[in-house]
Design a protein around this motif. Structure first.
Motif, PDB file in Angstrom:
ATOM      1  N   THR A 159       0.915  -0.721   0.370  1.00 43.29           N
ATOM      2  CA  THR A 159       0.269   0.226  -0.350  1.00 43.29           C
ATOM      3  C   THR A 159       0.129   1.426  -0.145  1.00 43.29           C
ATOM      4  O   THR A 159       2.321   1.568   0.430  1.00 43.29           O
ATOM      5  N   TYR A 415     -10.958  -1.440   5.355  1.00 41.51           N
ATOM      6  CA  TYR A 415     -11.457  -3.132   5.409  1.00 41.51           C
ATOM      7  C   TYR A 415     -12.623  -3.855   6.232  1.00 41.51           C
ATOM      8  O   TYR A 415     -12.818  -4.287   5.482  1.00 41.51           O
ATOM      9  N   CYS A 418     -15.718  -2.744   4.259  1.00 39.91           N
ATOM     10  CA  CYS A 418     -15.783  -4.063   3.094  1.00 39.91           C
ATOM     11  C   CYS A 418     -16.493  -4.982   3.530  1.00 39.91           C
ATOM     12  O   CYS A 418     -17.124  -5.488   2.779  1.00 39.91           O
ATOM     13  N   ARG A 460      -3.517  -6.549   0.595  1.00 42.87           N
ATOM     14  CA  ARG A 460      -4.930  -6.436   0.123  1.00 42.87           C
ATOM     15  C   ARG A 460      -5.525  -7.360  -0.471  1.00 42.87           C
ATOM     16  O   ARG A 460      -6.963  -6.978  -0.948  1.00 42.87           O
ATOM     17  N   GLU A 461      -4.694  -8.079  -1.564  1.00 43.06           N
ATOM     18  CA  GLU A 461      -5.397  -9.483  -2.296  1.00 43.06           C
ATOM     19  C   GLU A 461      -6.491 -10.441  -0.837  1.00 43.06           C
ATOM     20  O   GLU A 461      -7.279 -10.449  -1.528  1.00 43.06           O
ATOM     21  N   GLU A 464      -9.225  -8.658  -0.865  1.00 44.89           N
ATOM     22  CA  GLU A 464     -10.517  -8.175  -2.036  1.00 44.89           C
ATOM     23  C   GLU A 464     -10.949  -9.533  -2.295  1.00 44.89           C
ATOM     24  O   GLU A 464     -12.652  -9.834  -2.756  1.00 44.89           O
ATOM     25  N   LEU A 465     -10.091 -10.540  -1.837  1.00 43.94           N
ATOM     26  CA  LEU A 465     -10.648 -12.311  -1.757  1.00 43.94           C
ATOM     27  C   LEU A 465     -11.792 -12.603  -0.788  1.00 43.94           C
ATOM     28  O   LEU A 465     -12.747 -12.967  -0.757  1.00 43.94           O
ATOM     29  N   CYS A 467     -13.636 -10.469   0.595  1.00 39.64           N
ATOM     30  CA  CYS A 467     -14.935  -9.400   0.486  1.00 39.64           C
ATOM     31  C   CYS A 467     -15.684  -9.232  -1.435  1.00 39.64           C
ATOM     32  O   CYS A 467     -16.873  -8.558  -1.414  1.00 39.64           O
ATOM     33  N   MET A 469     -14.131  -7.711  -3.571  1.00 35.07           N
ATOM     34  CA  MET A 469     -14.291  -6.108  -4.436  1.00 35.07           C
ATOM     35  C   MET A 469     -13.500  -5.356  -4.236  1.00 35.07           C
ATOM     36  O   MET A 469     -12.396  -5.677  -3.044  1.00 35.07           O
ATOM     37  N   VAL A 470     -12.760  -4.368  -4.999  1.00 31.61           N
ATOM     38  CA  VAL A 470     -12.104  -3.371  -5.180  1.00 31.61           C
ATOM     39  C   VAL A 470     -11.442  -2.987  -3.065  1.00 31.61           C
ATOM     40  O   VAL A 470     -13.208  -2.140  -3.411  1.00 31.61           O
ATOM     41  N   PRO A 471     -11.465  -2.787  -2.431  1.00 28.35           N
ATOM     42  CA  PRO A 471     -11.910  -2.284  -1.060  1.00 28.35           C
ATOM     43  C   PRO A 471     -11.698  -0.700  -1.300  1.00 28.35           C
ATOM     44  O   PRO A 471     -10.884  -0.533  -2.051  1.00 28.35           O
ATOM     45  N   SER A 472     -12.313  -0.200  -0.516  1.00 29.40           N
ATOM     46  CA  SER A 472     -12.548   1.201  -0.631  1.00 29.40           C
ATOM     47  C   SER A 472     -13.157   2.282   0.789  1.00 29.40           C
ATOM     48  O   SER A 472     -14.000   1.610   1.464  1.00 29.40           O
TER      49      SER A 472
END
Lengths: 490, 490
Positions: A159, A415, A418, A460-461, A464-465, A467, A469-472
């Motif tokens: 990050t 996170y 998400c 990050r992966e 993402e895996l 939830c 989605m790309v976290p925001s």
């Protein structure tokens, strides 16, 4: 020279690292106070052993000779961690590493004294030296890249500050606005009375079990600061009590249980390897925060909790479940990050993130830090800092060289936002379950989709895996605005 | 290469050895039960580090280059320990060392199962293998000398089996005669009722303080077996309670306080050096036993204790101080060494000493051990062993390879007898003080004359210097015959 040789070596290093963790736990919980000086020598001896292993000449040979592509996914992931750690160690000049260790060990005491005396100037020269060495460290590690990113990578690999800046930039105005709107509304009030310590500890134990903490592989003790310690089959937490505030003990326990069940939930096959622990500070904090907030402070769960607390304490000045939900989530003005509610917590973190980046980049001098802190605090919180212990001197982090650590707190909250979305989709009857004090579907989903993977994939992966989605920052903001909008009638 | 380099290296090794001790303490007191397998790996990793340091190639260079005669007495004593340890490590073939470690770790479990099943034959083949490897070890260490003496030197350097044999040979007939005479007399009776655990632990804490245990550098916890752990500024003890027997908790605490205050009493200048711990098992046991018996079970001290116990527990079926003194020192038939009174305890040890010497010399086969045990037991104790758990399978020692350890228990009692003579001469009003619960003169004398010296001198010299005489069994026998003669009207 083979992967198996390397893995044997690494496993032994991880085992010794667990011993070091056990020693820290001992120091914070049961160590006789007169043992402090001797313990410093014991810990230093073990640190020396660990440092020697991390710089062992055989590592370079192994890394040169092992073909990662020939390994299974677990082996490749182990190699990724080992190569990254070795690369970091190789880049850092030994003298800088020992200068930093010596300085930060001394600086913590100077910070504590300055804080007690309310005198930032007494700490400033030492902090300036810490900043100077951390910039040197970041420069050595970044090899020409961004200095702050290199420091951040120790806690949240993969990050960048630019990514965080975009995310935090979107958070800040909506959090400031939400905070102002909420504090314009009537105070819902809190609990009253005193709460027996034994009953508080018993309730914490019960709630820890409900949240899935495995006491056969852990234990809860009292300590000055709540923390979680250890990995694999021995993950201990601590808690503390306040006679007039049962939520202190209860929610700090749930928070640490989030950290601890993450460690306990990792696949046994990864034990004592670099995959056998939480993958980053941000992902770790996502677990502690979703346990504590999205689950533990939900309307559904607090409804169940209210009944438990009435049974344990009788009348404590809260009329019903709705009033209890409001008391648990009460938003009040305050100076201190660690005491902040969900609405304001991230504003504290954003302040630190911006200031520490400016210190590392050189845009801000330590001499100007207190003024910059106070100005920013008043801008976001609407009132002035009254004394350094409530402002720039409140956190230990910078004194011990933790630059790049603060933003992982808010990243963890993002996170968690998400993950909560993913969890709600996967468990449609979540609220019904929480209202019965049944956390099993929620903690089971987190274990299955996130916790068990440990360090198999980058942070990050991993998120993402889990939830999908790309976290925001969007889900966290929506959640906060909806929850506190309803609570405060906005 | 200088003495200072060596000392730095040795201090770090001692610090790591303290960490290993802390890990064992943790395992016996607070470790979650599910952590056992992981802990085994953690402990093995630390053992490996310690082994590597003890065989480090630099040690040989240092030992070759340092001129001991040029050092001060402390330096010379450190060198004596380091040379002895290195010499031992050098003599022992690495394969034998690892074979022994593996076998004894396995053998303990097999012993425990055989003991529970009451089946010596199930343990015999494993024990035979332990004996075989211990004979190999003794042969390697003795370099042509006496094999048993080489094993004994691990626990009591400077003492030979021949010396012990002469001493124990003089003890045995008088102890057998005293035992028979005492058991011919009416049983004085014991305490009755149940004793609250919290009150037992509170009394143990109070008595530990009175005996000089420094709680700022130690702590007491509950464990299955009482033990003392650690050196210097962190010396912890454990205790246990039995609801119907307050003496179990109380006297095992005083015993462990004897061990622990020895460690706490050593000169701070020796901390984390080979001089910074008790000099031998026998000298260690002299401290635990004089605290427990000559002081703790004396008429004078038990008079004070009786008042304390009446205050704590009310009426427990003992009429007065005299009856209480008799109850504390009650002699009864029994199979178990660890539960034996002062009169019979050493007879248990002498039996083991003779049998283990015969095993190591080859005069006794493991296949014949149970019969030999039972025959000897009936000879000295006058009644037959009823089952292996009460006989040959009662102690863990042999299963874990402790040959040469048992005699240090009785040697410690002999040393305690000699020290008690020296103490009485030095503190003429000792009984008046004990009768007031004032142990300070006694523990102060032991600290000044024995404990503070740690490993500065060899064990025998340490004892001689403290009590001003060549130690012999005479004082212990005279003390026992006088005390129990009076108690039982002989």
């Amino acid at each position: 020279m083979s992967y198996e040789d390397l893995l044997g070596f690494v496993r032994e290093t991880e085992a010794l690292s667990q011993v070091a963790g056990r020693l820290s736990w001992d120091q914070e919980t049961v160590m006789p106070r007169g043992a402090a000086d001797q313990r410093a020598e014991e810990s230093a001896a073990l640190s020396h052993v660990l440092h020697q292993r991390r710089t062992d000449a055989r590592l370079e040979d192994w890394l040169a000779q092992i073909d990662d592509a020939a390994l299974d996914p677990m082996g490749q992931a182990v190699m990724r961690h080992v190569r990254r750690d070795f690369d970091r160690t190789r880049k850092l000049p030994p003298k800088l590493a020992s200068d930093l260790a010596r300085l930060t060990s001394r600086a913590q005491g100077i910070w504590a004294e300055a804080r007690a005396a309310g005198d930032f100037a007494a700490f400033a020269p030492t902090l300036a030296e810490v900043v100077r060495l951390k910039r040197e460290e970041g420069a050595a590690l970044s090899a020409g890249g961004d200095v702050y990113d290199a420091l951040l990578a120790d806690y949240e690999p993969g990050t960048t500050a630019a990514e965080l800046d975009a995310m935090f930039g979107a958070l800040r105005p909506r959090l400031v606005a939400l905070r102002e709107a909420v504090l314009d509304r009537p105070d819902p009030g809190g609990v009253s009375g005193t709460f027996d310590e034994t009953a508080q500890l018993a309730m914490s134990t019960k709630v820890a079990e409900i949240f899935g903490y495995d006491f056969t592989r852990g234990r809860i003790d009292k300590a000055v600061h709540p923390f979680s310690s250890g990995s694999g089959a021995d993950v201990r937490i601590t808690t503390r009590t306040a006679a007039d505030d049962p939520f202190n003990c209860l929610y700090s326990t749930i928070h640490e249980v989030g950290h601890a069940t993450y460690e306990q939930g990792i696949d046994d096959a990864y034990a004592l390897t670099p995959l056998g622990q939480g993958v980053s500070m941000g992902v770790h904090e996502s677990q502690s925060r979703i346990y504590e907030n999205q689950l533990g402070r939900s309307r559904a769960f607090t409804g169940w909790l209210y009944g438990q607390m009435r049974d344990a304490y009788g009348d404590f000045g809260v009329a019903d479940e709705e009033a209890f939900f409001a008391a648990v989530n009460r938003v009040q003005n305050g100076f201190i990050r660690t005491e902040a509610d969900e609405v304001q917590y991230n504003l504290h973190v954003l302040l630190r993130f911006d200031l520490e980046r400016a210190l590392i980049s050189g845009d801000l001098e330590v001499a100007d830090l207190e003024a910059a802190w106070n100005e920013r605090f008043e801008k976001d919180f609407g009132f002035a800092v009254d004394r350094p212990a409530n402002g720039v001197l409140q956190d230990v982090h910078w004194s011990v060289g933790l630059f790049g650590y603060f933003p992982t707190y808010t990243l963890g909250n993002v996170y968690a936002g998400c993950l909560y979305g993913g969890l709600r989709d996967a468990v449609p009857d979540l609220d019904d379950r929480l209202a019965r004090g049944d956390l099993s579907a929620a903690t089971g989903w987190l274990r299955e989709n996130l916790q068990r993977h440990g360090g198999l994939r980058p942070p990050r992966e991993t998120i993402e895996l889990a939830c999908g989605m790309v976290p925001s920052e969007g889900p966290l903001l929506d959640y906060l605005e909806e929850k506190f909008g309803a609570l405060y009638g906005l």
